[in-house]
Design a protein around this motif. Structure first.
Motif, PDB file in Angstrom:
ATOM      1  N   GLU A   1      10.178  -3.160  -7.177  1.00 31.11           N
ATOM      2  CA  GLU A   1       9.883  -3.745  -6.195  1.00 31.11           C
ATOM      3  C   GLU A   1       9.393  -5.235  -6.652  1.00 31.11           C
ATOM      4  OE1 GLU A   1       6.579  -3.763  -2.394  1.00 31.11           O
ATOM      5  OE2 GLU A   1       6.681  -2.290  -3.965  1.00 31.11           O
ATOM      6  N   LYS A   2       8.361  -5.075  -7.377  1.00 30.21           N
ATOM      7  CA  LYS A   2       8.056  -6.520  -7.860  1.00 30.21           C
ATOM      8  C   LYS A   2       8.948  -7.375  -8.684  1.00 30.21           C
ATOM      9  CE  LYS A   2       3.965  -6.191 -10.393  1.00 30.21           C
ATOM     10  NZ  LYS A   2       2.860  -6.880  -9.465  1.00 30.21           N
ATOM     11  N   LEU A   3       9.911  -6.966  -9.229  1.00 31.18           N
ATOM     12  CA  LEU A   3      10.913  -7.448  -9.792  1.00 31.18           C
ATOM     13  C   LEU A   3      11.772  -8.015  -8.871  1.00 31.18           C
ATOM     14  CD1 LEU A   3      12.807  -8.464 -11.963  1.00 31.18           C
ATOM     15  CD2 LEU A   3      13.944  -6.507 -12.050  1.00 31.18           C
ATOM     16  N   CYS A   4      12.125  -7.489  -7.643  1.00 35.18           N
ATOM     17  CA  CYS A   4      12.826  -8.057  -6.585  1.00 35.18           C
ATOM     18  C   CYS A   4      12.373  -9.318  -5.878  1.00 35.18           C
ATOM     19  CB  CYS A   4      13.332  -6.930  -5.440  1.00 35.18           C
ATOM     20  SG  CYS A   4      14.563  -5.817  -5.897  1.00 35.18           S
ATOM     21  N   GLN A   5      10.866  -9.166  -5.841  1.00 38.65           N
ATOM     22  CA  GLN A   5      10.343 -10.211  -5.030  1.00 38.65           C
ATOM     23  C   GLN A   5      10.347 -11.170  -5.907  1.00 38.65           C
ATOM     24  OE1 GLN A   5       6.242  -8.122  -4.979  1.00 38.65           O
ATOM     25  NE2 GLN A   5       6.558  -7.265  -3.047  1.00 38.65           N
ATOM     26  N   ALA A   6      10.094 -11.102  -7.277  1.00 30.75           N
ATOM     27  CA  ALA A   6      10.091 -12.428  -8.249  1.00 30.75           C
ATOM     28  C   ALA A   6      11.572 -13.230  -8.111  1.00 30.75           C
ATOM     29  CB  ALA A   6       9.975 -11.951  -9.689  1.00 30.75           C
ATOM     30  N   LEU A   7      12.624 -12.222  -7.961  1.00 28.79           N
ATOM     31  CA  LEU A   7      13.865 -12.722  -7.798  1.00 28.79           C
ATOM     32  C   LEU A   7      14.231 -13.499  -6.387  1.00 28.79           C
ATOM     33  CD1 LEU A   7      16.208 -10.026  -9.777  1.00 28.79           C
ATOM     34  CD2 LEU A   7      15.242 -12.185 -10.686  1.00 28.79           C
ATOM     35  N   GLN A   8      13.527 -13.071  -5.408  1.00 26.75           N
ATOM     36  CA  GLN A   8      13.823 -13.444  -4.136  1.00 26.75           C
ATOM     37  C   GLN A   8      13.150 -14.763  -3.987  1.00 26.75           C
ATOM     38  OE1 GLN A   8      12.452 -10.059  -1.864  1.00 26.75           O
ATOM     39  NE2 GLN A   8      14.396  -8.947  -2.017  1.00 26.75           N
ATOM     40  N   ALA A   9      12.118 -15.050  -4.669  1.00 28.81           N
ATOM     41  CA  ALA A   9      11.442 -16.146  -4.753  1.00 28.81           C
ATOM     42  C   ALA A   9      12.024 -17.289  -5.179  1.00 28.81           C
ATOM     43  CB  ALA A   9       9.899 -16.047  -5.287  1.00 28.81           C
ATOM     44  N   VAL A  10      12.971 -17.277  -6.063  1.00 26.38           N
ATOM     45  CA  VAL A  10      13.800 -18.167  -6.718  1.00 26.38           C
ATOM     46  C   VAL A  10      14.388 -18.872  -5.525  1.00 26.38           C
ATOM     47  CG1 VAL A  10      15.955 -18.856  -8.399  1.00 26.38           C
ATOM     48  CG2 VAL A  10      14.226 -16.867  -8.775  1.00 26.38           C
ATOM     49  N   SER A  11      14.245 -20.388  -5.469  1.00 26.67           N
ATOM     50  CA  SER A  11      14.964 -21.132  -4.761  1.00 26.67           C
ATOM     51  C   SER A  11      16.480 -21.309  -5.036  1.00 26.67           C
ATOM     52  CB  SER A  11      14.348 -22.429  -4.754  1.00 26.67           C
ATOM     53  OG  SER A  11      14.946 -23.390  -3.857  1.00 26.67           O
ATOM     54  N   CYS A  12      17.259 -21.042  -3.738  1.00 22.35           N
ATOM     55  CA  CYS A  12      18.893 -21.174  -4.034  1.00 22.35           C
ATOM     56  C   CYS A  12      19.077 -22.623  -3.845  1.00 22.35           C
ATOM     57  CB  CYS A  12      19.307 -20.300  -2.972  1.00 22.35           C
ATOM     58  SG  CYS A  12      21.317 -20.055  -3.464  1.00 22.35           S
ATOM     59  N   THR A  13      18.810 -23.593  -4.576  1.00 25.61           N
ATOM     60  CA  THR A  13      19.185 -24.831  -4.743  1.00 25.61           C
ATOM     61  C   THR A  13      20.005 -25.267  -5.775  1.00 25.61           C
ATOM     62  OG1 THR A  13      17.254 -25.445  -5.815  1.00 25.61           O
ATOM     63  CG2 THR A  13      17.132 -25.393  -3.466  1.00 25.61           C
ATOM     64  N   GLY A  14      20.773 -26.477  -5.793  1.00 25.11           N
ATOM     65  CA  GLY A  14      21.711 -26.731  -6.724  1.00 25.11           C
ATOM     66  C   GLY A  14      23.048 -25.979  -6.861  1.00 25.11           C
ATOM     67  N   SER A  15      23.526 -25.928  -7.901  1.00 19.82           N
ATOM     68  CA  SER A  15      24.831 -25.320  -7.963  1.00 19.82           C
ATOM     69  C   SER A  15      24.589 -23.746  -8.348  1.00 19.82           C
ATOM     70  CB  SER A  15      25.603 -25.675  -9.403  1.00 19.82           C
ATOM     71  OG  SER A  15      25.103 -25.724 -10.490  1.00 19.82           O
ATOM     72  N   SER A  16      25.675 -22.997  -8.010  1.00 17.79           N
ATOM     73  CA  SER A  16      25.641 -21.544  -8.368  1.00 17.79           C
ATOM     74  C   SER A  16      25.243 -21.233  -9.771  1.00 17.79           C
ATOM     75  CB  SER A  16      26.784 -20.935  -7.825  1.00 17.79           C
ATOM     76  OG  SER A  16      27.035 -21.109  -6.380  1.00 17.79           O
ATOM     77  N   HIS A  17      25.576 -22.077 -10.718  1.00 13.93           N
ATOM     78  CA  HIS A  17      25.373 -21.939 -12.140  1.00 13.93           C
ATOM     79  C   HIS A  17      23.751 -22.161 -12.296  1.00 13.93           C
ATOM     80  CE1 HIS A  17      29.689 -22.148 -12.627  1.00 13.93           C
ATOM     81  NE2 HIS A  17      29.536 -21.709 -14.035  1.00 13.93           N
ATOM     82  N   ASP A  18      23.283 -23.224 -11.934  1.00 10.22           N
ATOM     83  CA  ASP A  18      22.153 -23.236 -11.917  1.00 10.22           C
ATOM     84  C   ASP A  18      21.137 -22.200 -11.330  1.00 10.22           C
ATOM     85  OD1 ASP A  18      22.333 -25.740 -13.022  1.00 10.22           O
ATOM     86  OD2 ASP A  18      21.988 -26.966 -11.312  1.00 10.22           O
ATOM     87  N   TYR A  19      21.691 -21.689 -10.012  1.00  9.93           N
ATOM     88  CA  TYR A  19      20.942 -20.554  -9.698  1.00  9.93           C
ATOM     89  C   TYR A  19      20.873 -19.371 -10.186  1.00  9.93           C
ATOM     90  CZ  TYR A  19      19.754 -17.005  -5.887  1.00  9.93           C
ATOM     91  OH  TYR A  19      19.313 -15.987  -5.260  1.00  9.93           O
ATOM     92  N   ILE A  20      21.961 -19.065 -11.000  1.00 10.32           N
ATOM     93  CA  ILE A  20      22.286 -17.844 -11.917  1.00 10.32           C
ATOM     94  C   ILE A  20      20.986 -17.942 -13.103  1.00 10.32           C
ATOM     95  CG2 ILE A  20      23.681 -16.668 -13.535  1.00 10.32           C
ATOM     96  CD1 ILE A  20      25.829 -17.430 -11.567  1.00 10.32           C
TER      97      ILE A  20
END
Length: 213
Positions: free
Chosen positions: A82-101
């Motif tokens: 649950e904590k891991l999912c929260q950390a990943l969901q907090a990542v801003s989906c900006t820029g290119s898909s590669h940058d997001y990965i």
């Protein structure tokens, strides 16, 4: 009369909401303390009585919340994801898909360093007799969904291939983090995060070549 009824109902609703939030916060606090106890003192210390003493409650409270020790350990496992999912969901989906990965990879890496006790419960099997249920393992896999979607945004691949690639990336980050937490990168002039960045860039460029404009 009608207004008083509305006020009373709102008061009850607010009380129930506050009570529920308090119970959730209490549960999370108990799990945090139990995870630290497990890693600090080993699996033999993880008894309902010992945890009750640590957090200052009765064993009855723990049995009511978690059922038994197996239920508590299962909640530790799920709380980590649950904590891991929260950390990943907090990542801003900006820029290119590669940058997001790359950003998702860095978030996973930082989660592991910041939550090493939970990370050990999730992946290092500190309690030999505990085996997460298939349902719990499936819930753990949910943490990869954002990465799977990002991979599909990068290239025309089907969902099965996206999951395969996500697991390859996951394995790379996980292997690096496991070695770092075990002290294998404690050498002069070695910057673990830079090593991981190089590995990720090499891997992702091979899996998903950047599209030409």
């Amino acid at each position: 009369m009608g207004n008083n009824t509305v006020i009373q109902k709102n008061g009850v609703t607010n009380y129930q909401t506050a009570q529920s939030q308090h119970q959730q916060a209490l549960r999370r606090g108990i799990l945090d303390d139990a995870s630290s106890l497990l890693i600090r003192e080993g699996p033999t210390a993880l008894s309902m009585r010992r945890i009750a003493q640590l957090v200052g409650c009765s064993t009855t409270v723990l049995y009511t919340m978690f059922g038994n020790k197996q239920g508590l350990v299962d909640q530790l496992y799920l709380r980590g994801f649950e904590k891991l999912c929260q950390a990943l969901q907090a990542v801003s989906c900006t820029g290119s898909s590669h940058d997001y990965i790359y950003a998702l990879g860095r978030a996973y890496y930082q989660f592991a360093l910041d939550n090493s006790t939970y990370y050990a419960i999730m992946f290092s099997n500190p309690i030999a007799e505990y085996v997460p249920s298939e349902t719990s393992q499936q819930l753990g896999q949910e943490s990869l969904k954002l990465l799977v979607q990002a991979l599909q945004d990068c290239a025309p691949i089907d969902e099965d291939e996206a999951w395969n690639q996500a697991r390859i990336i996951w394995a790379t980050i996980h292997g690096h983090v496991t070695l770092e937490l075990a002290g294998y990168f404690d050498y002069p002039y070695v910057v673990p995060q830079q090593t991981l960045e190089r590995a990720l860039k090499a891997l992702i460029s091979q899996l998903l070549p950047v599209k030409s404009e």
